[in-house]
Design a protein around this motif. Structure first.
Motif, mmCIF file in Angstrom:
data_model
loop_
_atom_site.group_PDB
_atom_site.id
_atom_site.type_symbol
_atom_site.label_atom_id
_atom_site.label_comp_id
_atom_site.label_asym_id
_atom_site.label_seq_id
_atom_site.Cartn_x
_atom_site.Cartn_y
_atom_site.Cartn_z
ATOM 1 N N ILE A 39 0.895 -1.524 -0.363
ATOM 2 C CA ILE A 39 -0.291 0.717 0.032
ATOM 3 C C ILE A 39 1.034 1.320 -0.052
ATOM 4 N N ARG A 40 1.845 1.428 0.963
ATOM 5 C CA ARG A 40 3.013 2.916 1.188
ATOM 6 C C ARG A 40 3.360 2.181 -0.853
ATOM 7 N N ASP A 41 4.450 1.649 -1.645
ATOM 8 C CA ASP A 41 4.343 2.403 -2.377
ATOM 9 C C ASP A 41 3.294 2.315 -3.572
ATOM 10 N N HIS A 42 2.123 1.687 -3.789
ATOM 11 C CA HIS A 42 0.884 2.319 -4.447
ATOM 12 C C HIS A 42 0.522 3.743 -4.272
ATOM 13 N N HIS A 71 1.456 6.902 -7.083
ATOM 14 C CA HIS A 71 0.130 7.519 -7.936
ATOM 15 C C HIS A 71 0.049 8.864 -7.294
ATOM 16 N N HIS A 72 1.036 9.442 -6.417
ATOM 17 C CA HIS A 72 0.890 10.363 -5.180
ATOM 18 C C HIS A 72 2.505 10.692 -5.307
ATOM 19 N N GLY A 73 3.266 10.866 -5.292
ATOM 20 C CA GLY A 73 4.585 10.826 -5.097
ATOM 21 C C GLY A 73 4.843 11.847 -4.425
ATOM 22 N N ASP A 74 4.717 12.920 -5.722
ATOM 23 C CA ASP A 74 4.538 14.392 -5.365
ATOM 24 C C ASP A 74 3.653 15.244 -4.392
ATOM 25 N N ASP A 114 -11.571 5.454 -2.527
ATOM 26 C CA ASP A 114 -12.187 4.759 -3.868
ATOM 27 C C ASP A 114 -10.957 4.051 -4.710
ATOM 28 N N ASP A 115 -9.085 3.828 -4.279
ATOM 29 C CA ASP A 115 -8.612 3.369 -5.099
ATOM 30 C C ASP A 115 -8.906 1.612 -4.305
ATOM 31 N N PRO A 116 -8.976 0.659 -5.304
ATOM 32 C CA PRO A 116 -9.289 -0.365 -4.884
ATOM 33 C C PRO A 116 -8.269 -0.932 -4.056
ATOM 34 N N ILE A 117 -7.122 -0.514 -4.037
ATOM 35 C CA ILE A 117 -5.810 -1.929 -3.474
ATOM 36 C C ILE A 117 -5.858 -0.972 -2.359
ATOM 37 N N CYS A 118 -6.572 0.642 -2.004
ATOM 38 C CA CYS A 118 -6.832 1.267 -1.175
ATOM 39 C C CYS A 118 -7.319 0.649 -0.020
#
Length: 206
Positions: A12-15, A19-22, A52-56
């Motif tokens: 989850i952290r890497d995901h 997507h939103h590293g910045d 909303d993200d299915p992994i989160c």
């Protein structure tokens, strides 16, 4: 931090960072939770993604509160706590602001944030932009100041109460029953004629 905890949060952290590293300023783990410190301007985008993200699937807002650090230029932390029932995980999201810069309301994503944001506004003076009804919720309408700021005075000049005879809220001068006392806090039995074992004061403190 255990290796098991790091592994449990790695995907989850890497995901999120992919997507939103910045927008993510810092990521840390502790007490079984992942904490994200994010840009204030991206708070709505990040929280919408987490919901909303299915992994989160962090689709329950558990709490929202403020924290005051008066020595900082951006003295306030706004802290959001979310729960994912699907993954049985909790995540904490934080952003910072100052006394004048509003934070975007998340009521459009989580309607239960309504009263949480009103309470944070009432206690800290943090303004939530596009909140549908940002009014005080715990203090009186005419109250001045923000009680949970660390520079809020211990006592004011007036107190408020409801008068049963007059059937209205009345303001009266504060009446203190005794002067403020200074305690050394070394013993909970200050002034007692006996000393409990282990509660003796050192000679240096006398």
């Amino acid at each position: 931090m255990s290796a098991a905890m790091t592994e449990a949060w790695a995907d989850i952290r890497d995901h999120i960072q992919a997507h939103h590293g910045d927008d993510v300023r810092d990521v840390s783990e502790g007490f079984g939770e992942l904490t994200l410190t994010v840009r204030r301007a991206a708070i709505l985008k990040i929280i919408g993604f987490l919901r909303d993200d299915p992994i989160c699937k962090f689709n329950q807002l558990i709490d929202l509160c403020g924290v005051d650090y008066p020595a900082r230029a951006r003295r306030f932390d706004i802290v959001y706590h979310f729960l994912s029932m699907a993954h049985n995980k909790r995540i904490r999201v934080k952003c910072t602001t100052d006394e004048d810069t509003p934070v975007m309301s998340i009521v459009s994503l989580f309607p239960n944030a309504d009263w949480y944001e009103r309470e944070t506004f009432d206690m800290y003076g943090i303004v939530f932009d596009q909140h549908p009804d940002l009014r005080r919720i715990l203090t009186d309408y005419g109250f001045e100041g923000y009680p949970l700021r660390k520079d809020f005075p211990l006592t004011g000049f007036v107190e408020v109460r409801y008068d049963e005879e007059r059937k209205e809220v009345v303001y009266e001068p504060v009446v203190l029953q005794q002067e403020f006392r200074s305690f050394d806090f070394l013993s909970p039995w200050e002034g007692a004629k006996y000393i409990l074992p282990g509660d003796e004061k050192s000679e240096a403190a006398k």
